[in-house]
Scaffold this active site. Structure first.
Site, PDB file in Angstrom:
ATOM      1  N   HIS A  66     -47.295  -1.846  -0.289  1.00 24.72           N
ATOM      2  CA  HIS A  66     -47.673  -2.522   0.941  1.00 24.72           C
ATOM      3  C   HIS A  66     -49.196  -2.454   1.110  1.00 24.72           C
ATOM      4  CE1 HIS A  66     -47.277   1.713   2.301  1.00 24.72           C
ATOM      5  NE2 HIS A  66     -48.314   1.405   3.064  1.00 24.72           N
ATOM      6  N   ALA A  67     -49.668  -3.144   2.129  1.00 21.16           N
ATOM      7  CA  ALA A  67     -51.072  -3.082   2.545  1.00 21.16           C
ATOM      8  C   ALA A  67     -51.091  -2.918   4.054  1.00 21.16           C
ATOM      9  CB  ALA A  67     -51.811  -4.356   2.148  1.00 21.16           C
TER      10      ALA A  67
END
Length: 132
Positions: free
Chosen positions: A48-49
């Site tokens: 994820h970011a």
């Protein structure tokens, strides 16, 4: 890339070393601390970011790889010293893998858990970064 290696102070002693996180060691106020452990060597974490949060990853025990990608560059950074952390700023995709037996990853975050700050699909991350 929006990452930085942070060297934590290391106080050496024949009885064992100490590293300290205080004052201006990290560039944000601490809002959340959590850790990953008992991760099978074949497993991956992250994926994820964050739109706004910063995170400092520290290998408290063992080692693991952090694959970071900002859509222009992809790098793999091995973390294996408890006084060396990886600061991941916003808008950087991260995946953690290759965990050694007994590895513990401490994460110090600039924000509390907020699902809306996460980008969980890489295609959505590419669109976000490009402004689509």
């Amino acid at each position: 890339m929006n990452i930085e290696i942070i060297q934590l102070p290391k106080i050496e002693d024949v009885r064992g070393n100490i590293s300290v996180i205080e004052k201006d060691i990290i560039p944000f106020p601490i809002k959340r601390v959590y850790y990953l452990y008992d991760v099978p060597s074949s497993a991956a974490r992250g994926g994820h970011a964050h739109k706004e949060q910063f995170e400092l990853l520290i290998p408290i025990s063992g080692s693991f790889d952090v694959v970071v990608n900002d859509t222009n560059e992809k790098r793999t950074i091995t973390l294996n010293k408890p006084n060396i952390g990886l600061l991941i700023k916003s808008n950087v995709w991260r995946e953690l893998d290759n965990f050694s037996s007994g590895a513990v990853c401490l994460v110090i975050s600039s924000g509390e858990f907020l699902e809306s700050d996460y980008i969980r699909e890489f295609k959505d991350f590419e669109d976000f970064v490009s402004g689509k």
